[in-house]
Design a protein around this motif. Structure first.
Motif, PDB file in Angstrom:
ATOM      1  N   SER A  79       0.846  -1.184   0.000  1.00 39.26           N
ATOM      2  CA  SER A  79       0.000   0.000   0.000  1.00 39.26           C
ATOM      3  C   SER A  79       0.883   1.236   0.000  1.00 39.26           C
ATOM      4  N   PHE A  80       0.607   2.152  -0.928  1.00 40.18           N
ATOM      5  CA  PHE A  80       1.399   3.368  -1.060  1.00 40.18           C
ATOM      6  C   PHE A  80       0.514   4.587  -0.831  1.00 40.18           C
ATOM      7  N   ALA A  81       0.993   5.522  -0.047  1.00 41.25           N
ATOM      8  CA  ALA A  81       0.255   6.753   0.243  1.00 41.25           C
ATOM      9  C   ALA A  81       0.404   7.746  -0.901  1.00 41.25           C
ATOM     10  N   VAL A  82      -0.686   8.399  -1.245  1.00 39.63           N
ATOM     11  CA  VAL A  82      -0.696   9.468  -2.244  1.00 39.63           C
ATOM     12  C   VAL A  82      -1.481  10.643  -1.675  1.00 39.63           C
ATOM     13  N   ASP A  83      -1.245  11.822  -2.234  1.00 35.87           N
ATOM     14  CA  ASP A  83      -1.959  13.013  -1.759  1.00 35.87           C
ATOM     15  C   ASP A  83      -3.407  13.041  -2.222  1.00 35.87           C
ATOM     16  N   TYR A  89      -5.284   8.075  -9.656  1.00 36.90           N
ATOM     17  CA  TYR A  89      -6.040   7.094 -10.431  1.00 36.90           C
ATOM     18  C   TYR A  89      -6.160   7.561 -11.886  1.00 36.90           C
ATOM     19  N   ASP A  90      -6.549   8.820 -12.085  1.00 38.37           N
ATOM     20  CA  ASP A  90      -6.696   9.364 -13.432  1.00 38.37           C
ATOM     21  C   ASP A  90      -5.363   9.377 -14.170  1.00 38.37           C
ATOM     22  N   GLY A 108     -12.713   8.303   6.511  1.00 36.86           N
ATOM     23  CA  GLY A 108     -11.792   9.362   6.125  1.00 36.86           C
ATOM     24  C   GLY A 108     -10.688   8.904   5.203  1.00 36.86           C
ATOM     25  N   VAL A 109     -10.806   7.710   4.655  1.00 45.42           N
ATOM     26  CA  VAL A 109      -9.763   7.146   3.810  1.00 45.42           C
ATOM     27  C   VAL A 109     -10.335   6.858   2.417  1.00 45.42           C
ATOM     28  N   THR A 110      -9.545   7.154   1.387  1.00 47.81           N
ATOM     29  CA  THR A 110      -9.914   6.797   0.020  1.00 47.81           C
ATOM     30  C   THR A 110      -8.840   5.866  -0.522  1.00 47.81           C
ATOM     31  N   THR A 111      -9.260   4.773  -1.153  1.00 48.48           N
ATOM     32  CA  THR A 111      -8.318   3.802  -1.700  1.00 48.48           C
ATOM     33  C   THR A 111      -8.683   3.457  -3.135  1.00 48.48           C
ATOM     34  N   ALA A 112      -7.707   2.920  -3.848  1.00 49.74           N
ATOM     35  CA  ALA A 112      -7.906   2.311  -5.158  1.00 49.74           C
ATOM     36  C   ALA A 112      -6.869   1.199  -5.247  1.00 49.74           C
ATOM     37  N   VAL A 113      -7.140   0.179  -6.061  1.00 51.01           N
ATOM     38  CA  VAL A 113      -6.231  -0.964  -6.179  1.00 51.01           C
ATOM     39  C   VAL A 113      -5.897  -1.179  -7.652  1.00 51.01           C
ATOM     40  N   LEU A 114      -4.591  -1.299  -7.912  1.00 54.03           N
ATOM     41  CA  LEU A 114      -4.115  -1.461  -9.285  1.00 54.03           C
ATOM     42  C   LEU A 114      -3.334  -2.755  -9.448  1.00 54.03           C
ATOM     43  N   ASP A 115      -3.184  -3.167 -10.703  1.00 55.58           N
ATOM     44  CA  ASP A 115      -2.396  -4.334 -11.078  1.00 55.58           C
ATOM     45  C   ASP A 115      -1.014  -3.826 -11.466  1.00 55.58           C
ATOM     46  N   ASP A 116       0.035  -4.331 -10.811  1.00 53.56           N
ATOM     47  CA  ASP A 116       1.394  -3.823 -11.081  1.00 53.56           C
ATOM     48  C   ASP A 116       2.056  -4.475 -12.292  1.00 53.56           C
ATOM     49  N   THR A 117       1.351  -5.296 -13.036  1.00 51.59           N
ATOM     50  CA  THR A 117       1.820  -6.011 -14.229  1.00 51.59           C
ATOM     51  C   THR A 117       2.874  -7.072 -13.914  1.00 51.59           C
ATOM     52  N   CYS A 118       3.169  -7.284 -12.640  1.00 53.00           N
ATOM     53  CA  CYS A 118       4.213  -8.234 -12.228  1.00 53.00           C
ATOM     54  C   CYS A 118       3.688  -9.258 -11.236  1.00 53.00           C
ATOM     55  N   GLY A 119       2.351  -9.451 -11.250  1.00 53.63           N
ATOM     56  CA  GLY A 119       1.755 -10.476 -10.417  1.00 53.63           C
ATOM     57  C   GLY A 119       1.192 -10.012  -9.092  1.00 53.63           C
ATOM     58  N   ASN A 120       1.062  -8.689  -8.898  1.00 55.18           N
ATOM     59  CA  ASN A 120       0.596  -8.168  -7.616  1.00 55.18           C
ATOM     60  C   ASN A 120      -0.511  -7.144  -7.785  1.00 55.18           C
ATOM     61  N   LEU A 121      -1.314  -7.033  -6.746  1.00 56.04           N
ATOM     62  CA  LEU A 121      -2.225  -5.906  -6.610  1.00 56.04           C
ATOM     63  C   LEU A 121      -1.568  -4.921  -5.660  1.00 56.04           C
ATOM     64  N   ILE A 122      -1.659  -3.648  -5.974  1.00 58.39           N
ATOM     65  CA  ILE A 122      -1.076  -2.592  -5.152  1.00 58.39           C
ATOM     66  C   ILE A 122      -2.169  -1.595  -4.822  1.00 58.39           C
ATOM     67  N   GLN A 123      -2.265  -1.218  -3.570  1.00 55.51           N
ATOM     68  CA  GLN A 123      -3.262  -0.242  -3.126  1.00 55.51           C
ATOM     69  C   GLN A 123      -2.624   1.133  -3.042  1.00 55.51           C
ATOM     70  N   ILE A 124      -3.356   2.144  -3.522  1.00 59.44           N
ATOM     71  CA  ILE A 124      -2.969   3.521  -3.238  1.00 59.44           C
ATOM     72  C   ILE A 124      -3.988   4.073  -2.261  1.00 59.44           C
ATOM     73  N   VAL A 125      -3.525   4.863  -1.321  1.00 57.51           N
ATOM     74  CA  VAL A 125      -4.400   5.321  -0.239  1.00 57.51           C
ATOM     75  C   VAL A 125      -4.151   6.794   0.072  1.00 57.51           C
ATOM     76  N   GLN A 126      -5.234   7.475   0.396  1.00 57.32           N
ATOM     77  CA  GLN A 126      -5.199   8.882   0.775  1.00 57.32           C
ATOM     78  C   GLN A 126      -5.921   9.021   2.106  1.00 57.32           C
ATOM     79  N   GLY A 127      -5.330   9.796   3.003  1.00 56.36           N
ATOM     80  CA  GLY A 127      -5.999  10.105   4.256  1.00 56.36           C
ATOM     81  C   GLY A 127      -5.764   9.136   5.389  1.00 56.36           C
ATOM     82  N   ALA A 128      -4.798   8.251   5.229  1.00 57.71           N
ATOM     83  CA  ALA A 128      -4.523   7.280   6.291  1.00 57.71           C
ATOM     84  C   ALA A 128      -3.689   7.894   7.385  1.00 57.71           C
TER      85      ALA A 128
END
Length: 128
Positions: A79-83, A89-90, A108-128
């Motif tokens: 999981s990686f934090a973003v502003d 996402y866009d 108070g948290v917003t998340t999205a989950v992406l495919d890293d093209t290398c066999g993993n799902l990665i979450q991006i999170v704001q407000g954690a």
């Protein structure tokens, strides 16, 4: 005690390096040949002396079933934090990144989950 290095298992280190640097924006810190694999770490451009992300080869026999189970259950490997999750996402969608979860607000948290093209799902999170 603090986290020094954390890792994510990747199917192909070179492909992962391209995705994590060119798409996600991390910077390469260490790239040391180790036989067929490399000690390949990345850092956030905002914290070049901070926690390192090791792109670890998926060669151990326990790794493929572990990664498959996580992906099948929709569980992110990291999981990686973003502003701003929506803006990130866009931006990532414009670069061709596939998401398994669009931005979702949960309290108070917003998340999205992406495919890293290398066999993993990665979450991006704001407000954690």
């Amino acid at each position: 005690m603090k986290i020094y290095i954390t890792s994510v298992f990747v199917d192909d280190q070179e492909k992962a390096l391209c995705f994590y640097t060119d798409v996600l924006g991390f910077r390469k810190k260490h790239d040391i040949p180790m036989g067929e694999a490399r000690w390949l770490t990345l850092v956030s451009p905002d914290a070049p002396d901070g926690t390192e992300l090791l792109l670890e080869p998926s060669g151990h026999p326990a790794v493929p079933p572990y990664k498959t189970a996580l992906v099948q259950d929709g569980i992110p490997a990291a999981s990686f934090a973003v502003d701003d999750v929506r803006a990130e996402y866009d931006r990532l969608r414009e670069l061709g990144t596939e998401f398994t979860q669009e931005p979702l607000e949960m309290g108070g948290v917003t998340t999205a989950v992406l495919d890293d093209t290398c066999g993993n799902l990665i979450q991006i999170v704001q407000g954690a």
